[in-house]
Enzyme design. Structure first.
Site, mmCIF file in Angstrom:
data_model
loop_
_atom_site.group_PDB
_atom_site.id
_atom_site.type_symbol
_atom_site.label_atom_id
_atom_site.label_comp_id
_atom_site.label_asym_id
_atom_site.label_seq_id
_atom_site.Cartn_x
_atom_site.Cartn_y
_atom_site.Cartn_z
ATOM 1 N N HIS A 26 0.827 -1.204 0.000
ATOM 2 C CA HIS A 26 0.000 0.000 0.000
ATOM 3 C C HIS A 26 0.862 1.256 0.000
ATOM 4 C CE1 HIS A 26 -3.015 -2.742 2.284
ATOM 5 N NE2 HIS A 26 -3.140 -2.885 0.975
ATOM 6 N N TYR A 61 0.051 1.292 13.713
ATOM 7 C CA TYR A 61 0.686 2.257 12.827
ATOM 8 C C TYR A 61 0.381 3.670 13.329
ATOM 9 C CZ TYR A 61 -0.954 -1.410 9.442
ATOM 10 O OH TYR A 61 -1.323 -2.563 8.801
#
Length: 201
Positions: free
Chosen positions: A60, A130
Site C-alpha cells: 500500500h 501504525y
C-alpha cells in the site's frame, strides 16, 4: 534509528528493560526521531490491525503530496514487515527491505511518504499498530501486488499467503507505473525538503 538501504526508511531498535515483573521499552522518542529524519512525525491517525497467520497486507502507498508516512510496530506475535521503493526515478526503484517485527525484539520501522508498505503475519493474532502522518483517504490510496514476481519479495515459503480480494487484484509494478499510480522520486524529495524547511522555521 538505523537507516535502511532504501532512502526514507528506518528501523528502530529500542532498549528493552526486563526484570521479574516483565519488561519496559520506549517505542517512540520525538527527539531521536527528529534527529534521524530531520523533522517531527506529524500524527494524524493511529491504526491497529489483528491478523491470522499467513495474512498478507499490502503493498500500500498514497499519492504524493501529501503521501502517508507510517511508523509501524508489532505489539503481539510476529510479522515480516516489508518496505518497497515504488517511487519512479528512485535509485532503488523496485527494491525492498524486510524487517521482522515481534513482541520479543520490539523493533519498529518508519517509512516516509511515497514508499510502499506490506507485511505478512507469522503468527496467529498478530497485532500491528501504525502511527500515520495523514488520515486515510480512499481516493489517494493505491496498491501493487505483493506477489509480483518482478519484485520477488522473499515471503516465507512455509506459509500460505492470505490476501484480501483488493490486494490480490492489485496491479503489478509494471501495470501500476503504466497507469500512472506510482509516486515519483522527485515529488517525494521535494516533499521531504519542504518538511525539513518547515521544521527549521
Amino acid at each position: 534509528m538505523t537507516p535502511l538501504a532504501i532512502s526514507g526508511a528506518w528501523m528502530v531498535e529500542p532498549n528493552v528493560l526486563s526484570d521479574s515483573r516483565g519488561n519496559f521499552h520506549e517505542w517512540f522518542r520525538g527527539p531521536e526521531f527528529r534527529e534521524a529524519v530531520g523533522y517531527q512525525l506529524s500524527l494524524a491517525q493511529a491504526n491497529c490491525s489483528v491478523s491470522k497467520r499467513g495474512t498478507l497486507r499490502g503493498i500500500h502507498f498514497a499519492n504524493v503530496p501529501p503521501g502517508q508516512a507510517k511508523y509501524v510496530k508489532c505489539l503481539r506475535g510476529a510479522v515480516l514487515d516489508v518496505i518497497v521503493d515504488v517511487r519512479t526515478g528512485s535509485p532503488t526503484y523496485k527494491q525492498w527491505n524486510s524487517v521482522r517485527l515481534d513482541d520479543h525484539n520490539h523493533r519498529a520501522v518508519y517509512l516516509s511518504e511515497g514508499l510502499g508498505h506490506a507485511f505478512m503475519a507469522l503468527t496467529d493474532d498478530a497485532m500491528v499498530i501504525y502511527l500515520c502522518s495523514e488520515s486515510y483517504a480512499p481516493q489517494r490510496e493505491h496498491g501493487t501486488n505483493p506477489l509480483d514476481p518482478e519484485l520477488a519479495i522473499a515471503w516465507p515459503e512455509s506459509i500460505e499467503p492470505l490476501l484480501s480480494d483488493k490486494d490480490a487484484a492489485a496491479p503489478s509494478m509494471v501495470e501500476a507505473e503504466r497507469q500512472g499510480l506510482l509516486p515519483s522520486y522527485a515529488e517525494c524529495v521535494a516533499l521531504d525538503d519542504m518538511l525539513r524547511t518547515r521544521e527549521a522555521l
